[in-house]
Write an enzyme that holds these catalytic residues in place. Structure first.
Site, PDB file in Angstrom:
ATOM      1  N   ASP A 167      38.504  45.888  31.569  1.00 43.12           N
ATOM      2  CA  ASP A 167      38.820  45.323  32.875  1.00 43.12           C
ATOM      3  C   ASP A 167      39.926  46.200  33.474  1.00 43.12           C
ATOM      4  OD1 ASP A 167      39.111  43.502  35.014  1.00 43.12           O
ATOM      5  OD2 ASP A 167      40.553  42.306  33.892  1.00 43.12           O
ATOM      6  N   ASP A 212      42.484  45.069  36.363  1.00 47.09           N
ATOM      7  CA  ASP A 212      43.720  44.331  36.653  1.00 47.09           C
ATOM      8  C   ASP A 212      44.139  43.487  35.456  1.00 47.09           C
ATOM      9  OD1 ASP A 212      44.264  44.983  39.543  1.00 47.09           O
ATOM     10  OD2 ASP A 212      42.199  44.260  39.702  1.00 47.09           O
TER      11      ASP A 212
END
Length: 195
Positions: free
Chosen positions: A15, A17
């Site tokens: 991922d 963020d």
């Protein structure tokens, strides 16, 4: 579910963020410096829906995140400590697959250009797909067996589909899962089979 001993670098995805990018730091700083909300810290963010745990209007929370998403460089978004180094080492062995729920790809490309060397950037396969709950499709599409995310709900969904998630530990995902966690990029490095 236990942590894998050594992960094939071609089989892991990330991922953006909260894993590669220190989005919480940027949010806290902007909330204080630009909007006068200075009374909370990272430990106060105990829910992925920030407005549910701090005294800030949802419309302002959305505005700050929109500013970060639309121009990550101008908002001063920084990489997580160790991310640039470890992803550089990973890029020497395999493509680096980044699957983000962000809907806009160009600000992410610009941000990678700001902080990551060209060799690392050239190895990055970026998917900006706009939906937290649709990551499984892209994880499967890229034939990944492992995925690191900070959103417990995403990790639980991946685990139910026989993908091995590693939850990047933050206050907002504690006590929301029974999955293996990673605390930092040094720990991620020790899990990767980089020879």
């Amino acid at each position: 579910m236990e942590k894998p001993l050594k992960i094939d670098p071609t089989k892991i995805g990330f991922d953006l963020d909260g894993v590669i990018a220190n989005t919480a730091e940027a949010f806290i700083r902007i909330a204080c410096e630009e909007h006068g909300y200075c009374s909370f810290t990272l430990d106060d963010i105990t829910n992925f829906q920030i407005e549910d745990c701090i005294g800030m209007p949802a419309v302002l929370v959305e505005q700050i995140f929109r500013d970060i998403l639309e121009d990550s460089v101008a908002t001063g978004l920084m990489p997580m400590v160790g991310a640039v180094d470890v992803l550089g080492k990973l890029a020497a062995h395999a493509p680096v697959t980044v699957i983000t729920a962000r809907p806009l790809k160009q600000p992410v490309i610009d941000w990678f250009e700001q902080f990551f060397p060209r060799k690392t950037r050239d190895a990055i396969r970026l998917v900006a797909m706009g939906d937290h709950d649709d990551k499984l499709r892209y994880v499967r599409e890229h034939k990944l067996q492992y995925f690191i995310d900070d959103r417990a709900e995403t990790c639980n969904m991946l685990a139910a589909a026989d993908i091995i998630p590693l939850v990047y530990s933050h206050p907002w995902n504690r006590n929301r899962h029974n999955l293996p966690t990673v605390e930092n990029w040094q720990e991620i490095h020790t899990l990767l089979a980089l020879g």
